[in-house]
Scaffold this motif. Structure first.
Motif, PDB file in Angstrom:
ATOM      1  N   GLU A   1       0.816  -1.215   0.000  1.00  0.00           N
ATOM      2  CA  GLU A   1       0.000   0.000   0.000  1.00  0.00           C
ATOM      3  C   GLU A   1       0.856   1.274   0.000  1.00  0.00           C
ATOM      4  OE1 GLU A   1       1.127  -0.403   4.275  1.00  0.00           O
ATOM      5  OE2 GLU A   1       0.652  -1.771   2.623  1.00  0.00           O
ATOM      6  N   VAL A   2       2.156   1.132   0.158  1.00  0.00           N
ATOM      7  CA  VAL A   2       3.042   2.297   0.205  1.00  0.00           C
ATOM      8  C   VAL A   2       3.605   2.562  -1.190  1.00  0.00           C
ATOM      9  CG1 VAL A   2       5.122   3.298   1.207  1.00  0.00           C
ATOM     10  CG2 VAL A   2       3.639   1.841   2.611  1.00  0.00           C
ATOM     11  N   THR A   3       3.604   3.819  -1.586  1.00  0.00           N
ATOM     12  CA  THR A   3       4.148   4.213  -2.884  1.00  0.00           C
ATOM     13  C   THR A   3       5.572   4.715  -2.714  1.00  0.00           C
ATOM     14  OG1 THR A   3       1.961   4.821  -3.706  1.00  0.00           O
ATOM     15  CG2 THR A   3       3.855   5.724  -4.877  1.00  0.00           C
ATOM     16  N   TYR A   4       6.499   4.123  -3.452  1.00  0.00           N
ATOM     17  CA  TYR A   4       7.882   4.582  -3.458  1.00  0.00           C
ATOM     18  C   TYR A   4       8.177   5.200  -4.822  1.00  0.00           C
ATOM     19  CZ  TYR A   4       8.079   1.507   0.583  1.00  0.00           C
ATOM     20  OH  TYR A   4       7.833   0.900   1.786  1.00  0.00           O
ATOM     21  N   ASN A   5       9.083   6.157  -4.830  1.00  0.00           N
ATOM     22  CA  ASN A   5       9.455   6.769  -6.100  1.00  0.00           C
ATOM     23  C   ASN A   5      10.130   5.760  -7.021  1.00  0.00           C
ATOM     24  OD1 ASN A   5       9.851   9.134  -7.861  1.00  0.00           O
ATOM     25  ND2 ASN A   5      12.029   8.826  -7.412  1.00  0.00           N
ATOM     26  N   SER A   6      11.004   4.929  -6.430  1.00  0.00           N
ATOM     27  CA  SER A   6      11.661   3.867  -7.192  1.00  0.00           C
ATOM     28  C   SER A   6      12.172   2.808  -6.236  1.00  0.00           C
ATOM     29  CB  SER A   6      12.826   4.424  -8.026  1.00  0.00           C
ATOM     30  OG  SER A   6      13.900   4.831  -7.187  1.00  0.00           O
ATOM     31  N   VAL A   7      12.236   1.580  -6.721  1.00  0.00           N
ATOM     32  CA  VAL A   7      12.844   0.474  -5.986  1.00  0.00           C
ATOM     33  C   VAL A   7      13.858  -0.173  -6.925  1.00  0.00           C
ATOM     34  CG1 VAL A   7      12.496  -1.682  -4.740  1.00  0.00           C
ATOM     35  CG2 VAL A   7      10.729   0.095  -4.663  1.00  0.00           C
ATOM     36  N   THR A   8      15.108  -0.157  -6.520  1.00  0.00           N
ATOM     37  CA  THR A   8      16.200  -0.673  -7.341  1.00  0.00           C
ATOM     38  C   THR A   8      16.770  -1.919  -6.696  1.00  0.00           C
ATOM     39  OG1 THR A   8      16.771   1.560  -8.091  1.00  0.00           O
ATOM     40  CG2 THR A   8      18.442  -0.150  -8.364  1.00  0.00           C
ATOM     41  N   GLY A   9      16.816  -2.999  -7.429  1.00  0.00           N
ATOM     42  CA  GLY A   9      17.356  -4.246  -6.908  1.00  0.00           C
ATOM     43  C   GLY A   9      18.756  -4.519  -7.429  1.00  0.00           C
ATOM     44  N   LEU A  10      19.549  -5.148  -6.580  1.00  0.00           N
ATOM     45  CA  LEU A  10      20.864  -5.647  -6.977  1.00  0.00           C
ATOM     46  C   LEU A  10      20.983  -7.062  -6.442  1.00  0.00           C
ATOM     47  CD1 LEU A  10      24.280  -3.880  -7.009  1.00  0.00           C
ATOM     48  CD2 LEU A  10      24.080  -6.135  -5.955  1.00  0.00           C
ATOM     49  N   GLY A  11      21.189  -8.021  -7.344  1.00  0.00           N
ATOM     50  CA  GLY A  11      21.238  -9.414  -6.917  1.00  0.00           C
ATOM     51  C   GLY A  11      22.089 -10.252  -7.844  1.00  0.00           C
TER      52      GLY A  11
ATOM     53  N   PHE B 136      13.691 -10.218 -12.498  1.00  0.00           N
ATOM     54  CA  PHE B 136      12.730  -9.935 -13.563  1.00  0.00           C
ATOM     55  C   PHE B 136      11.302 -10.218 -13.108  1.00  0.00           C
ATOM     56  CE2 PHE B 136      10.145 -11.503 -17.115  1.00  0.00           C
ATOM     57  CZ  PHE B 136      10.181 -10.423 -17.974  1.00  0.00           C
ATOM     58  N   HIS B 137      11.132 -11.248 -12.288  1.00  0.00           N
ATOM     59  CA  HIS B 137       9.807 -11.634 -11.810  1.00  0.00           C
ATOM     60  C   HIS B 137       9.402 -10.907 -10.524  1.00  0.00           C
ATOM     61  CE1 HIS B 137       8.811 -14.833 -14.662  1.00  0.00           C
ATOM     62  NE2 HIS B 137      10.101 -15.128 -14.665  1.00  0.00           N
ATOM     63  N   ASN B 138      10.270 -10.036 -10.025  1.00  0.00           N
ATOM     64  CA  ASN B 138       9.950  -9.268  -8.821  1.00  0.00           C
ATOM     65  C   ASN B 138       9.121  -8.050  -9.220  1.00  0.00           C
ATOM     66  OD1 ASN B 138       9.945  -7.547  -6.569  1.00  0.00           O
ATOM     67  ND2 ASN B 138      11.928  -8.310  -5.869  1.00  0.00           N
ATOM     68  N   LYS B 139       7.832  -8.074  -8.911  1.00  0.00           N
ATOM     69  CA  LYS B 139       6.910  -7.030  -9.344  1.00  0.00           C
ATOM     70  C   LYS B 139       7.136  -5.708  -8.614  1.00  0.00           C
ATOM     71  CE  LYS B 139       3.307 -10.348 -10.624  1.00  0.00           C
ATOM     72  NZ  LYS B 139       1.918 -10.796 -10.380  1.00  0.00           N
ATOM     73  N   GLN B 140       7.924  -5.714  -7.535  1.00  0.00           N
ATOM     74  CA  GLN B 140       8.137  -4.482  -6.789  1.00  0.00           C
ATOM     75  C   GLN B 140       9.394  -3.722  -7.222  1.00  0.00           C
ATOM     76  OE1 GLN B 140       7.697  -6.029  -2.618  1.00  0.00           O
ATOM     77  NE2 GLN B 140       5.902  -4.704  -2.610  1.00  0.00           N
ATOM     78  N   LEU B 141      10.182  -4.324  -8.087  1.00  0.00           N
ATOM     79  CA  LEU B 141      11.385  -3.647  -8.571  1.00  0.00           C
ATOM     80  C   LEU B 141      11.077  -2.833  -9.817  1.00  0.00           C
ATOM     81  CD1 LEU B 141      14.135  -6.425  -8.249  1.00  0.00           C
ATOM     82  CD2 LEU B 141      13.566  -4.605  -6.620  1.00  0.00           C
ATOM     83  N   ASP B 142      11.583  -1.609  -9.835  1.00  0.00           N
ATOM     84  CA  ASP B 142      11.482  -0.775 -11.035  1.00  0.00           C
ATOM     85  C   ASP B 142      12.683  -0.987 -11.948  1.00  0.00           C
ATOM     86  OD1 ASP B 142       9.034   0.841 -10.392  1.00  0.00           O
ATOM     87  OD2 ASP B 142      10.272   1.377  -8.663  1.00  0.00           O
ATOM     88  N   SER B 143      13.813  -1.338 -11.369  1.00  0.00           N
ATOM     89  CA  SER B 143      15.020  -1.627 -12.139  1.00  0.00           C
ATOM     90  C   SER B 143      15.892  -2.557 -11.319  1.00  0.00           C
ATOM     91  CB  SER B 143      15.775  -0.335 -12.482  1.00  0.00           C
ATOM     92  OG  SER B 143      16.207   0.326 -11.310  1.00  0.00           O
ATOM     93  N   TRP B 144      16.844  -3.207 -11.984  1.00  0.00           N
ATOM     94  CA  TRP B 144      17.712  -4.141 -11.267  1.00  0.00           C
ATOM     95  C   TRP B 144      19.031  -4.303 -12.004  1.00  0.00           C
ATOM     96  CZ3 TRP B 144      13.270  -5.554 -13.808  1.00  0.00           C
ATOM     97  CH2 TRP B 144      13.426  -6.354 -14.933  1.00  0.00           C
TER      98      TRP B 144
END
Length: 224
Positions: free
Chosen positions: A85-95, A102-110
């Motif tokens: 329910e929380v809106t973030y400007n961006s969520v960046t993943g590093l893994g 790719f299947h993480n719906k909460q990441l905007d980029s990775w």
């Protein structure tokens, strides 16, 4: 404590014990020393902690991560456990596994990046408003360098939320992690953060559910 009514209570514990670390040369050795790229090549679409512990992680993020902020999900996978329910400007993943992210719906980029080969993050200075490391810090073979460079990418006073449990890939966890109990591991993470010189207000939080996997967090603020 987490009860059947999903009442979430953070138990903030004081670092009031005199515990110091003189780590041996093999502190960061692992039972499986094959390359991390080989180990993580096959995606694992599973949850690494149970539902109660996941809810605890989400509640921590709800409490500490700034709404509309730019969030760094370090050592990311196909689940980030951020509150929906929380809106973030961006969520960046590093893994390590691109298919998982790719299947993480909460990441905007990775980005895929092996922190054990190169602890420098491929991000700019003061880029993020908060950072998280979810049940993964036990795999770092140079945690102080990684956490120090993470501090470079965080803005002043940005929180870093590090969670851990008693579940992990034993073959890839470091020797020092395997030799400690859950409380001692919190002091070890505090030691890592203190050695960087990049963090303040370091605190341990026990947010274990009443049943199931335990869940602990070490939260600190970036000095900037």
């Amino acid at each position: 404590m987490y009860n059947l009514f999903k009442l979430f209570i953070l138990t903030i514990m004081n670092f009031n014990k005199k515990i110091s670390f003189q780590l041996p040369d093999d502190a960061y050795s692992r039972m499986d020393e094959t390359t991390d790229e080989e180990f993580y090549a096959i995606p694992r679409f599973v949850a690494h902690i149970d539902y109660g512990a996941i809810d605890s992680v989400t509640e921590l993020y709800r409490k500490y991560l700034p709404e509309h902020g730019d969030i760094l999900d370090l050592m990311s996978s196909w689940l980030s456990h951020l509150p929906e329910e929380v809106t973030y400007n961006s969520v960046t993943g590093l893994g390590m596994n691109e298919r998982e992210m790719f299947h993480n719906k909460q990441l905007d980029s990775w980005s895929t990046h092996n922190l054990n080969d190169d602890p420098r993050l491929p991000f700019g200075d003061n880029q993020f408003d908060a950072g998280v490391i979810c049940v993964s810090i036990d795999y770092l073979t140079n945690p102080i360098a990684v956490l120090q460079d993470t501090g470079r990418t965080l803005k002043k006073d940005a929180p870093l939320v590090i969670t851990y449990s008693n579940r992990f890939f034993e073959a890839k966890a470091t020797s020092v992690w395997l030799q400690l109990d859950d409380e001692q591991r919190a002091y070890l993470i505090k030691f890592f953060l203190s050695e960087t010189g990049s963090y303040r207000d370091i605190r341990l939080i026990d947010c274990s559910p009443e049943f199931g996997d335990p869940l602990y967090a070490v939260v600190a603020k970036n000095i900037g």
